[in-house]
Motif scaffolding. Sequence first.
Motif, PDB file in Angstrom:
ATOM      1  N   ILE A  11     -28.234  -7.913   2.494  1.00  0.00           N
ATOM      2  CA  ILE A  11     -29.705  -7.461   2.271  1.00  0.00           C
ATOM      3  C   ILE A  11     -30.154  -6.613   3.206  1.00  0.00           C
ATOM      4  O   ILE A  11     -30.471  -5.498   3.049  1.00  0.00           O
ATOM      5  CB  ILE A  11     -30.667  -8.494   1.809  1.00  0.00           C
ATOM      6  N   GLU A  12     -30.054  -7.314   4.572  1.00  0.00           N
ATOM      7  CA  GLU A  12     -30.558  -6.582   5.672  1.00  0.00           C
ATOM      8  C   GLU A  12     -29.680  -4.995   5.984  1.00  0.00           C
ATOM      9  O   GLU A  12     -30.509  -4.426   6.408  1.00  0.00           O
ATOM     10  CB  GLU A  12     -30.481  -7.337   6.959  1.00  0.00           C
ATOM     11  N   SER A  13     -28.572  -5.237   5.777  1.00  0.00           N
ATOM     12  CA  SER A  13     -27.764  -3.892   6.059  1.00  0.00           C
ATOM     13  C   SER A  13     -28.221  -2.885   5.081  1.00  0.00           C
ATOM     14  O   SER A  13     -27.759  -1.671   5.375  1.00  0.00           O
ATOM     15  CB  SER A  13     -26.223  -4.491   5.948  1.00  0.00           C
ATOM     16  N   ARG A  14     -28.545  -3.226   3.939  1.00  0.00           N
ATOM     17  CA  ARG A  14     -28.988  -2.248   2.978  1.00  0.00           C
ATOM     18  C   ARG A  14     -30.286  -1.562   3.146  1.00  0.00           C
ATOM     19  O   ARG A  14     -30.835  -0.662   2.396  1.00  0.00           O
ATOM     20  CB  ARG A  14     -28.775  -2.837   1.499  1.00  0.00           C
ATOM     21  N   LEU A  15     -31.050  -2.109   3.971  1.00  0.00           N
ATOM     22  CA  LEU A  15     -32.535  -1.858   4.324  1.00  0.00           C
ATOM     23  C   LEU A  15     -32.491  -0.651   5.331  1.00  0.00           C
ATOM     24  O   LEU A  15     -32.638  -0.972   6.552  1.00  0.00           O
ATOM     25  CB  LEU A  15     -33.305  -2.894   4.663  1.00  0.00           C
ATOM     26  N   THR A  16     -32.294   0.500   4.883  1.00  0.00           N
ATOM     27  CA  THR A  16     -32.463   1.535   5.915  1.00  0.00           C
ATOM     28  C   THR A  16     -33.447   2.531   4.992  1.00  0.00           C
ATOM     29  O   THR A  16     -33.314   2.902   4.066  1.00  0.00           O
ATOM     30  CB  THR A  16     -31.115   2.240   6.229  1.00  0.00           C
ATOM     31  N   SER A  17     -34.082   3.550   6.025  1.00  0.00           N
ATOM     32  CA  SER A  17     -34.723   4.432   5.700  1.00  0.00           C
ATOM     33  C   SER A  17     -33.863   5.807   5.154  1.00  0.00           C
ATOM     34  O   SER A  17     -32.980   5.882   5.579  1.00  0.00           O
ATOM     35  CB  SER A  17     -35.760   4.789   6.546  1.00  0.00           C
ATOM     36  N   PRO A  18     -34.424   6.744   4.478  1.00  0.00           N
ATOM     37  CA  PRO A  18     -33.810   7.971   4.172  1.00  0.00           C
ATOM     38  C   PRO A  18     -33.172   8.710   5.740  1.00  0.00           C
ATOM     39  O   PRO A  18     -32.226   9.430   5.791  1.00  0.00           O
ATOM     40  CB  PRO A  18     -34.608   8.863   3.648  1.00  0.00           C
ATOM     41  N   SER A  19     -34.193   8.408   6.626  1.00  0.00           N
ATOM     42  CA  SER A  19     -33.729   8.909   8.048  1.00  0.00           C
ATOM     43  C   SER A  19     -32.513   8.350   8.629  1.00  0.00           C
ATOM     44  O   SER A  19     -32.163   8.595   9.683  1.00  0.00           O
ATOM     45  CB  SER A  19     -35.023   9.181   9.102  1.00  0.00           C
ATOM     46  N   GLY A  20     -32.255   7.036   8.137  1.00  0.00           N
ATOM     47  CA  GLY A  20     -31.012   6.071   8.643  1.00  0.00           C
ATOM     48  C   GLY A  20     -31.554   5.190   9.653  1.00  0.00           C
ATOM     49  O   GLY A  20     -31.069   4.452  10.066  1.00  0.00           O
ATOM     50  N   ARG A  21     -32.975   5.084   9.770  1.00  0.00           N
ATOM     51  CA  ARG A  21     -33.426   3.805  10.565  1.00  0.00           C
ATOM     52  C   ARG A  21     -33.261   2.574   9.933  1.00  0.00           C
ATOM     53  O   ARG A  21     -33.806   2.660   8.766  1.00  0.00           O
ATOM     54  CB  ARG A  21     -35.162   4.397  10.835  1.00  0.00           C
ATOM     55  N   GLN A  22     -33.117   1.646  10.758  1.00  0.00           N
ATOM     56  CA  GLN A  22     -32.904   0.330  10.162  1.00  0.00           C
ATOM     57  C   GLN A  22     -34.241  -0.363   9.814  1.00  0.00           C
ATOM     58  O   GLN A  22     -35.228  -0.371  10.982  1.00  0.00           O
ATOM     59  CB  GLN A  22     -32.135  -0.698  11.318  1.00  0.00           C
ATOM     60  N   LEU A  23     -34.485  -0.868   8.765  1.00  0.00           N
ATOM     61  CA  LEU A  23     -36.010  -1.271   8.253  1.00  0.00           C
ATOM     62  C   LEU A  23     -35.875  -2.764   8.646  1.00  0.00           C
ATOM     63  O   LEU A  23     -37.279  -3.176   8.691  1.00  0.00           O
ATOM     64  CB  LEU A  23     -36.049  -1.086   6.878  1.00  0.00           C
ATOM     65  N   ALA A  24     -34.961  -3.466   8.422  1.00  0.00           N
ATOM     66  CA  ALA A  24     -34.914  -4.952   8.616  1.00  0.00           C
ATOM     67  C   ALA A  24     -35.344  -5.577  10.141  1.00  0.00           C
ATOM     68  O   ALA A  24     -35.012  -4.841  10.895  1.00  0.00           O
ATOM     69  CB  ALA A  24     -33.671  -5.560   8.159  1.00  0.00           C
ATOM     70  N   ILE A  25     -36.125  -6.385  10.047  1.00  0.00           N
ATOM     71  CA  ILE A  25     -36.508  -7.158  11.219  1.00  0.00           C
ATOM     72  C   ILE A  25     -36.204  -8.553  11.097  1.00  0.00           C
ATOM     73  O   ILE A  25     -36.472  -9.179  10.148  1.00  0.00           O
ATOM     74  CB  ILE A  25     -38.113  -6.912  11.736  1.00  0.00           C
ATOM     75  N   SER A  26     -35.701  -9.389  12.356  1.00  0.00           N
ATOM     76  CA  SER A  26     -35.388 -10.639  12.263  1.00  0.00           C
ATOM     77  C   SER A  26     -36.673 -11.452  12.294  1.00  0.00           C
ATOM     78  O   SER A  26     -37.346 -11.093  12.817  1.00  0.00           O
ATOM     79  CB  SER A  26     -34.427 -11.170  13.303  1.00  0.00           C
ATOM     80  N   LEU A  27     -36.468 -12.699  11.968  1.00  0.00           N
ATOM     81  CA  LEU A  27     -37.760 -13.544  12.002  1.00  0.00           C
ATOM     82  C   LEU A  27     -37.895 -13.983  13.334  1.00  0.00           C
ATOM     83  O   LEU A  27     -39.298 -13.878  13.742  1.00  0.00           O
ATOM     84  CB  LEU A  27     -37.334 -14.928  11.454  1.00  0.00           C
ATOM     85  N   GLU A  44     -37.801 -11.813  15.800  1.00  0.00           N
ATOM     86  CA  GLU A  44     -38.536 -10.537  16.203  1.00  0.00           C
ATOM     87  C   GLU A  44     -40.084 -10.710  15.863  1.00  0.00           C
ATOM     88  O   GLU A  44     -40.888 -10.311  16.520  1.00  0.00           O
ATOM     89  CB  GLU A  44     -37.825  -9.286  16.144  1.00  0.00           C
ATOM     90  N   ALA A  45     -40.166 -10.758  14.453  1.00  0.00           N
ATOM     91  CA  ALA A  45     -41.359 -10.996  13.916  1.00  0.00           C
ATOM     92  C   ALA A  45     -42.020 -11.923  14.457  1.00  0.00           C
ATOM     93  O   ALA A  45     -43.707 -11.604  14.610  1.00  0.00           O
ATOM     94  CB  ALA A  45     -41.141 -11.099  12.155  1.00  0.00           C
ATOM     95  N   LYS A  46     -41.871 -13.095  14.803  1.00  0.00           N
ATOM     96  CA  LYS A  46     -42.520 -14.156  15.459  1.00  0.00           C
ATOM     97  C   LYS A  46     -43.091 -13.862  16.808  1.00  0.00           C
ATOM     98  O   LYS A  46     -44.296 -13.918  16.889  1.00  0.00           O
ATOM     99  CB  LYS A  46     -41.676 -15.352  15.531  1.00  0.00           C
ATOM    100  N   ALA A  47     -42.150 -13.140  17.590  1.00  0.00           N
ATOM    101  CA  ALA A  47     -42.515 -12.655  18.754  1.00  0.00           C
ATOM    102  C   ALA A  47     -43.799 -11.731  18.760  1.00  0.00           C
ATOM    103  O   ALA A  47     -44.801 -11.727  19.204  1.00  0.00           O
ATOM    104  CB  ALA A  47     -41.498 -11.979  19.565  1.00  0.00           C
ATOM    105  N   LEU A  48     -43.642 -10.784  17.753  1.00  0.00           N
ATOM    106  CA  LEU A  48     -44.582  -9.581  17.463  1.00  0.00           C
ATOM    107  C   LEU A  48     -46.075 -10.317  17.022  1.00  0.00           C
ATOM    108  O   LEU A  48     -47.182  -9.914  17.244  1.00  0.00           O
ATOM    109  CB  LEU A  48     -44.267  -8.439  16.457  1.00  0.00           C
ATOM    110  N   HIS A  49     -45.847 -11.378  16.285  1.00  0.00           N
ATOM    111  CA  HIS A  49     -47.144 -12.098  15.500  1.00  0.00           C
ATOM    112  C   HIS A  49     -47.926 -12.760  16.896  1.00  0.00           C
ATOM    113  O   HIS A  49     -49.138 -12.810  16.821  1.00  0.00           O
ATOM    114  CB  HIS A  49     -46.640 -13.015  14.693  1.00  0.00           C
ATOM    115  N   GLN A  50     -47.003 -13.320  17.707  1.00  0.00           N
ATOM    116  CA  GLN A  50     -47.575 -14.308  18.889  1.00  0.00           C
ATOM    117  C   GLN A  50     -48.091 -13.291  19.873  1.00  0.00           C
ATOM    118  O   GLN A  50     -49.259 -13.409  20.493  1.00  0.00           O
ATOM    119  CB  GLN A  50     -46.599 -15.026  19.275  1.00  0.00           C
ATOM    120  N   SER A  51     -47.561 -11.823  20.087  1.00  0.00           N
ATOM    121  CA  SER A  51     -48.378 -10.951  21.100  1.00  0.00           C
ATOM    122  C   SER A  51     -49.088 -10.047  20.315  1.00  0.00           C
ATOM    123  O   SER A  51     -49.763  -9.174  20.972  1.00  0.00           O
ATOM    124  CB  SER A  51     -47.352 -10.259  21.584  1.00  0.00           C
ATOM    125  N   GLN A  52     -49.506 -10.372  19.016  1.00  0.00           N
ATOM    126  CA  GLN A  52     -50.168  -9.203  18.308  1.00  0.00           C
ATOM    127  C   GLN A  52     -49.758  -7.872  18.254  1.00  0.00           C
ATOM    128  O   GLN A  52     -50.402  -6.988  18.499  1.00  0.00           O
ATOM    129  CB  GLN A  52     -51.944  -9.611  18.598  1.00  0.00           C
TER     130      GLN A  52
END
Length: 178
Positions: free
Chosen positions: A58-74, A76-84
């Motif tokens: 599923i993650e590999s299929r999540l790309t924007s039309p510009s080719g940017r990867q849209l998926a983020i790992s848990l 990474e998301a946790k670290a961004l949540h903790q650092s706001q």
Amino acid sequence: METNQISPDHHSAHLPEDNKWVAAFLQFTAIVLAAGMIGISVNYFRSSPLPLIGNWSIESRLTSPSGRQLAISLAEAKALHQSQGAVFLDARPVDDYDKGHIQGAKSLPWAEAEEKVMDVVGDLPDDTRFIAYCDGDTCNLSKDLALFLESLGYTHAVVLVNGWTVWQNAGLPVEAEG
């Protein structure tokens, strides 16, 4: 004097029934193998060969039309949540959001995104990091929301696949309304 010789032209007509099926199976197998080898050879010599083994996650299929990867790992998301360092956006319907959501997440249901987007994110700068999530491996609400945000100029919108479930299963902070 009569001879009982079989001409090569009529050989298959005199095979027992079982042998005909074996011969047909062998011919079929030979044709399939030859076609496979030809296909692999043609692919090998193409200017841009296709991968023989693809990543269909599923993650590999999540790309924007510009080719940017849209998926983020848990992680990474946790670290961004903790650092706001990111704004979490719940793309699920309001009823689901009210029952429980990632701590601090804003509700922006995909079904109402066009009407509510400016109320939810309109005062945030274009370089804001957004993490959209919904629930379920096949839920596309968060992907659609991230692509919608990108079309509005928010180029740092990503998707936490199956976000609500993986967040809860990891024991990360959640909250509910009311």
